[in-house]
Design a protein around this motif. Structure first.
Motif, mmCIF file in Angstrom:
data_model
loop_
_atom_site.group_PDB
_atom_site.id
_atom_site.type_symbol
_atom_site.label_atom_id
_atom_site.label_comp_id
_atom_site.label_asym_id
_atom_site.label_seq_id
_atom_site.Cartn_x
_atom_site.Cartn_y
_atom_site.Cartn_z
ATOM 1 N N MET A 177 30.592 33.963 40.439
ATOM 2 C CA MET A 177 31.769 34.778 41.094
ATOM 3 C C MET A 177 33.023 34.780 42.092
ATOM 4 O O MET A 177 34.009 34.719 41.886
ATOM 5 N N LEU A 193 35.268 33.236 39.325
ATOM 6 C CA LEU A 193 35.810 34.256 38.766
ATOM 7 C C LEU A 193 36.663 35.008 39.517
ATOM 8 O O LEU A 193 38.004 35.371 39.125
ATOM 9 N N ARG A 243 30.503 39.717 35.260
ATOM 10 C CA ARG A 243 30.589 38.630 35.201
ATOM 11 C C ARG A 243 30.986 38.608 33.249
ATOM 12 O O ARG A 243 32.259 38.144 33.308
#
Length: 258
Positions: A31, A34, A197
């Motif tokens: 995460m 990302l 995701r």
């Protein structure tokens, strides 16, 4: 206009009876990566856990840094817990939802309502995401977004500085449900964070409103196939966050996707 994020995983805890969740560490790392690719200039990653005091300090630091026009995002993966409500504000189930930290203490949802949110800066933007059991209102939501409230087409421009608190809450499950940790082919991960995701990778420009709809479809598909026990993802927001809901999800406010 600065976008900051705090990403926390709690893979182990001293709270009695709760097993390790090793997949949360990789969830948090993924995460954080990302978010860095989606315009966040400041991403603080705590993938090995925090005590309650350490987590509170990180949150208060983020709150102090987040001023009008800034965006703050908090992603938490680990265990959730429920305890008896002592102040009478949980009129439905008489239970407080809590985040489980690395030590033997819990961070109860009352802290967010009474202590944290009242100190947020006017005109700041906030997104919180909890991948835990019993997480529907652990960050203290005010109302659930209904599907009929979401427009079919998104033409929302870059939002102006809002009046009042602009907050979006996302959660893996409802207050009475358990989140799902997947263990497949020697890989462990949270089902909900994995869905986030995957969707964001497939559709970089997807908005929060559109993401919510996609998550409902993924949940229904999973229940109809190989994950009959997966619980229902949740999303809620304040009225001031309506414009934010039309922006690309989990991205800085100037990120347009591709």
């Amino acid at each position: 206009m600065v976008a900051r994020a705090l990403v926390v995983a709690v893979p182990t805890t001293k709270v009695s009876g709760l097993p390790p969740l090793p997949g949360t560490t990789q969830d948090a790392i993924g995460m954080a990566d990302l978010l860095k690719g989606r315009g966040f200039s400041d991403v603080r990653l705590q993938e090995h856990g925090l005590t309650v005091d350490e987590f509170v300090n990180e949150l208060l630091r983020l709150r102090a840094d987040t001023q009008a026009g800034d965006l703050a995002l908090v992603h938490f993966s680990g265990h959730g817990y429920r305890v008896a409500d002592l102040d009478g504000d949980e009129t439905d189930d008489h239970l407080d939802e809590s985040l489980v930290l690395s030590g033997d203490k819990l961070l109860v949802d009352d802290w967010f309502r009474k202590t944290f949110w009242p100190g947020t800066a006017e005109g700041s933007w906030w997104v919180t995401c909890a991948d835990t059991c019993f997480s529907g209102s652990v960050f203290r939501s005010v109302r659930y977004v209904r599907e009929e409230d979401i427009p079919d087409e998104d033409t929302t421009p870059l939002p102006p500085i809002p009046s009042g608190p602009a907050r979006i809450w996302l959660a893996a499950v409802g207050d009475g449900e358990k989140a799902l940790e997947i263990d497949r082919e020697n890989r462990q991960y949270g089902w909900y964070t994995q869905q986030l995701r995957e969707v964001l990778a497939e559709e970089p420009g997807i908005t929060y409103s559109q993401l919510w709809t996609r998550l409902q479809k993924r949940w229904k598909a999973a229940r109809a196939s190989w994950l009959s026990t997966v619980a229902h993802p949740q999303m809620a927001m304040t009225d001031a966050a309506l414009l934010l809901a039309g922006r690309p999800a989990f991205a800085s406010l100037d990120f347009e996707g591709s």
